[in-house]
Structure formats: C-alpha cells, structure tokens
Motif scaffolding. Structure first.
Motif, short mmCIF file in Angstrom:
data_model
loop_
_atom_site.label_atom_id
_atom_site.label_comp_id
_atom_site.label_asym_id
_atom_site.label_seq_id
_atom_site.Cartn_x
_atom_site.Cartn_y
_atom_site.Cartn_z
N MET A 1 0.86 -1.19 0.00
CA MET A 1 0.00 0.00 0.00
C MET A 1 0.89 1.24 0.00
O MET A 1 1.77 1.39 0.83
CB MET A 1 -0.88 -0.02 1.25
N GLU A 2 0.65 2.08 -0.99
CA GLU A 2 1.49 3.27 -1.08
C GLU A 2 1.02 4.31 -0.07
O GLU A 2 -0.17 4.56 0.09
CB GLU A 2 1.40 3.84 -2.49
N ASN A 3 1.96 4.89 0.59
CA ASN A 3 1.62 5.88 1.62
C ASN A 3 2.19 7.22 1.19
O ASN A 3 3.38 7.51 1.34
CB ASN A 3 2.25 5.42 2.96
N SER A 4 1.35 8.02 0.56
CA SER A 4 1.88 9.30 0.07
C SER A 4 1.57 10.43 1.05
O SER A 4 0.49 10.51 1.60
CB SER A 4 1.27 9.62 -1.30
N LYS A 5 2.54 11.26 1.26
CA LYS A 5 2.35 12.39 2.17
C LYS A 5 2.18 13.66 1.37
O LYS A 5 2.83 13.87 0.35
CB LYS A 5 3.58 12.54 3.09
N LYS A 6 1.33 14.52 1.85
CA LYS A 6 1.19 15.82 1.21
C LYS A 6 2.26 16.72 1.81
O LYS A 6 2.14 17.22 2.91
CB LYS A 6 -0.20 16.39 1.49
N HIS A 7 3.34 16.90 1.07
CA HIS A 7 4.45 17.63 1.66
C HIS A 7 4.10 19.06 2.02
O HIS A 7 4.72 19.65 2.89
CB HIS A 7 5.66 17.57 0.74
N SER A 8 3.11 19.61 1.35
CA SER A 8 2.77 20.99 1.68
C SER A 8 2.11 21.04 3.06
O SER A 8 2.05 22.08 3.68
CB SER A 8 1.84 21.57 0.62
N LYS A 9 1.62 19.94 3.55
CA LYS A 9 0.99 19.94 4.86
C LYS A 9 1.92 19.41 5.95
O LYS A 9 1.72 19.68 7.12
CB LYS A 9 -0.28 19.07 4.81
N MET A 10 2.90 18.60 5.58
CA MET A 10 3.79 18.02 6.57
C MET A 10 5.22 18.45 6.25
O MET A 10 6.00 17.68 5.73
CB MET A 10 3.68 16.50 6.57
N PRO A 11 5.54 19.70 6.58
CA PRO A 11 6.88 20.19 6.26
C PRO A 11 7.96 19.43 7.04
O PRO A 11 7.68 18.86 8.09
CB PRO A 11 6.84 21.65 6.74
N LYS A 12 9.15 19.44 6.49
CA LYS A 12 10.26 18.78 7.18
C LYS A 12 10.87 19.78 8.16
O LYS A 12 11.17 20.92 7.81
CB LYS A 12 11.29 18.33 6.16
N VAL A 13 11.02 19.33 9.39
CA VAL A 13 11.44 20.22 10.46
C VAL A 13 12.66 19.69 11.21
O VAL A 13 12.70 18.51 11.57
CB VAL A 13 10.29 20.38 11.49
N THR A 14 13.63 20.55 11.39
CA THR A 14 14.80 20.22 12.19
C THR A 14 14.90 21.22 13.34
O THR A 14 14.56 22.40 13.17
CB THR A 14 16.08 20.29 11.34
N ILE A 15 15.34 20.73 14.49
CA ILE A 15 15.47 21.60 15.67
C ILE A 15 16.95 21.93 15.88
O ILE A 15 17.80 21.04 15.83
CB ILE A 15 14.97 20.88 16.94
N LEU A 16 17.23 23.19 16.10
CA LEU A 16 18.58 23.61 16.48
C LEU A 16 18.53 24.04 17.93
O LEU A 16 17.84 24.99 18.28
CB LEU A 16 19.05 24.77 15.59
N ARG A 17 19.26 23.30 18.78
CA ARG A 17 19.29 23.62 20.20
C ARG A 17 20.55 24.42 20.47
O ARG A 17 21.67 23.89 20.37
CB ARG A 17 19.29 22.33 21.01
N TRP A 18 20.33 25.69 20.82
CA TRP A 18 21.47 26.57 21.11
C TRP A 18 21.66 26.71 22.60
O TRP A 18 20.69 26.72 23.36
CB TRP A 18 21.18 27.95 20.49
N GLY A 19 22.92 26.84 23.03
CA GLY A 19 23.18 27.21 24.42
C GLY A 19 23.20 26.07 25.41
O GLY A 19 23.14 26.28 26.61
N HIS A 20 23.28 24.86 24.88
CA HIS A 20 23.32 23.71 25.79
C HIS A 20 24.60 23.72 26.61
O HIS A 20 25.69 23.86 26.06
CB HIS A 20 23.23 22.41 25.00
N ARG A 21 24.43 23.52 27.91
CA ARG A 21 25.58 23.39 28.81
C ARG A 21 25.54 21.99 29.40
O ARG A 21 24.57 21.63 30.06
CB ARG A 21 25.51 24.43 29.93
N PRO A 22 26.61 21.20 29.14
CA PRO A 22 26.63 19.82 29.64
C PRO A 22 26.38 19.78 31.14
O PRO A 22 26.75 20.70 31.86
CB PRO A 22 28.04 19.34 29.29
N HIS A 23 25.76 18.76 31.58
CA HIS A 23 25.37 18.54 32.98
C HIS A 23 24.23 19.45 33.39
O HIS A 23 23.14 18.99 33.70
CB HIS A 23 26.56 18.72 33.95
#
Lengths: 190, 190
Positions: A1-23
């Motif tokens: 079964m083909e599963n097609s996504k409507k890319h205009s509705k499900m944009p590709k998202v990446t998170i950039l985490r700035w300022g992380h301090r270990p511990h």
C-alpha cells in the motif's frame, strides 16, 4: 500500500538547540530532543558543543522506538543557519518576544512558505542576532510569557502539523505502546 | 467593560507534579510549573515534598508577570487526589501509555465533564495506582512515545483551552512583552 504524504501539509522540520551546557542542561536538552522526535521533527542539532550523553540517550530512544530521527552535534550555529538558508530553508526562532502564534498570522505565513523549517530554541538568553533578518525569518512566541522552550516547541510542532504528527507510525520500532484507558500495554520485538 | 468567561469552555485546571527530586529535577519542575501558568492553568501543587527554590522562582514570575497562579507544596499526592474527587473534580493523568489525544475521543470526554481538572504529571516512573480508577478518571497520552512531561502538559493545555489561553491578560503585571516580528519590546511598571 502506497503511503503518500502531502508535503505541503507536513513540512520537514529540524530543531537547532542553542546554548546547551553539559550537565546543567542535560535533562532539559534531552527533553527538547525527545519532544521534537515525538512531535514530528526529522532531526535535532546540538549546536557548538558535543555531549555524548545526550546523543546516547536520544539515539537509544530512536533505536528502541523506531523512526529515523537524525542527531547531530558540535556544529557552530551560524554555520547551521547559513547552510540552511543557502539550501532554501527557513528559520523559525521560538522566543517569548516573538509574534504570538495565537493572535498573529505567523504560523500561516510559515506554512505558506512550503519550505523546510529550522526551529531555533535557546536554553538561556540568546544572542541578539537571533532576532535579525539575517538569521531568523520568523520570531514566534507561544504566548508572551516566560516559560519553557520545551513547552513552546511542543505546542509549535503540534500546531504546525495540526496534530497529525501524533498518528504517525515509527518504522522498525522494537517497542510500541498500545494506548489504554487503564494500565500499560507494550509490544516488544526481541 | 464586563469580561465574562464561558466556564464550560475554560475549565479550571490545577497541575499536580509528582516525583519531584530537589536539585535533580529543579529545572524541569520549574519549567513544568511555568508552562502550566503560561498555558492557562490556575495553580500548581508540588506533591509530597517541599522545595523552597522552586516556589521562590515560580512566585517571582507571578509577581512580575501577573495573574494569580497558586503554588502549593508538600501535600501528599493521595490526599490531593482524594480531596479533589471529594470536591467533585476529575483527575487526568498524563502518561505515554494512555489514550492518544489525537486518535481517541478522550479530550472531548474530559471537556464534556465540565468539571475542574487536576492534571497529574510525574517526573519518572509513576506508581501503578495512578492508572487506576480510584485515582485517575482519564489517562491521556500526547502520542504514545516516550518524551517529556513538560511537552505533554503544554500540548494538552493548548488543546484543552483551544489556544485561547495564549490570549489572556495577566492582571497586575509589572512586566509585559509586546510581541514583535523582530527584537524585544517590554513594558515595565516600576
């Protein structure tokens, strides 16, 4: 079964985490990464610093619970943003000072761009440059009160994906929860 | 100008934070409390333990940013739940194992109850009793993946209040952010 996504509705998202301090930020940054994964983001970048413990935790969740969530660390944030824009993507900066997602049309404008989205979340006070046009295309607030970047990210993603992210299946999952009114039900592939 | 609220649409919500460990959970618990306040809850109960630093942080935010967010600590969770139910309220337990808010009618059932809501969020693995009928009326998952109680709480509140919580005004605020497309704008009453 083909599963097609409507890319205009499900944009590709990446998170950039700035300022992380270990511990100090260990748990919060982990929560931000896992919330990003659970709420539909494709990947997470820990900028400027390396933190093996965060990576280990996040990659373990991905290994067990499935999907292909990308984890990157150490890249300078300016380089991430510059490359992102060069590749035609847009940058959304989540900040208490931004346009209120509920009372402005900012989310609609973001969706209409139909571009890949880099969401910047800071752990503490961010550099002033984050607000500038060279860096952020949109500054978005989940209400204009100080609270939590983890909460803000979650609401933003839920609204961006219109709740559909909570229906998605995670490929190659070793563990899967079957929702219950009472109790706990897990399927485990050994 | 009279400002009347439709109580059937804006239920009164209190958060019960279970399992807080001082120092270890300091930031996360603070984030949960501030997210609760920013996203429409009326109060926050830190169960079973006292933590003056959390209280100080939360009450300072309320003092500066306005509103009447109640902070309570030290009460045993069983007592909170028991009293809550005795007073006719309902208990919602947020858990990765619960009914998926996106694919079940659980949120609708919660709204239809038209009762005051106590939302239980745990920091780590919670006692099995939380899932039982004696304690929770509803077990709700924001997707059935492990992620963050802070993220889950935020999405739940945003959906419960249908985004209206982000429009509310906080009375007697000393500081108020004016949303901006770029930069930061704050009004301060001294």
């Amino acid at each position: 079964m083909e599963n097609s996504k409507k890319h205009s509705k499900m944009p590709k998202v990446t998170i950039l985490r700035w300022g992380h301090r270990p511990h100090r930020d260990a748990r919060l940054t982990t929560h931000v990464a896992l919330a990003a994964r659970a709420l539909g983001a494709s990947g997470f970048i820990l900028s400027d610093i390396e933190d093996e413990s965060i990576r280990a935790t996040v990659e373990k969740v991905t290994r067990n619970w499935g999907g292909s969530f990308l984890f990157e660390m150490g890249t300078p944030w300016k380089k991430v943003v510059k490359n992102w824009k060069m590749n035609g993507g847009i940058v959304v900066h989540l900040t208490a000072y931004g346009e209120n997602i509920q009372t402005s049309g900012v989310l609609q404008r973001i969706k209409e761009s139909e571009k890949e989205i880099l969401i910047i979340v800071g752990s503490q006070k961010v550099p002033g440059e984050f607000f500038l046009e060279d860096f952020s295309d949109f500054n978005v607030a989940i209400g204009n009160q100080p609270h939590s970047e983890c909460a803000s990210l979650a609401v933003f993603l839920d609204r961006l994906f219109e709740g559909e992210e909570l229906k998605r299946n995670f490929d190659h999952a070793r563990m899967k929860i079957i929702p219950q009114k009472r109790g706990k039900k897990i399927i485990q592939h050994l």
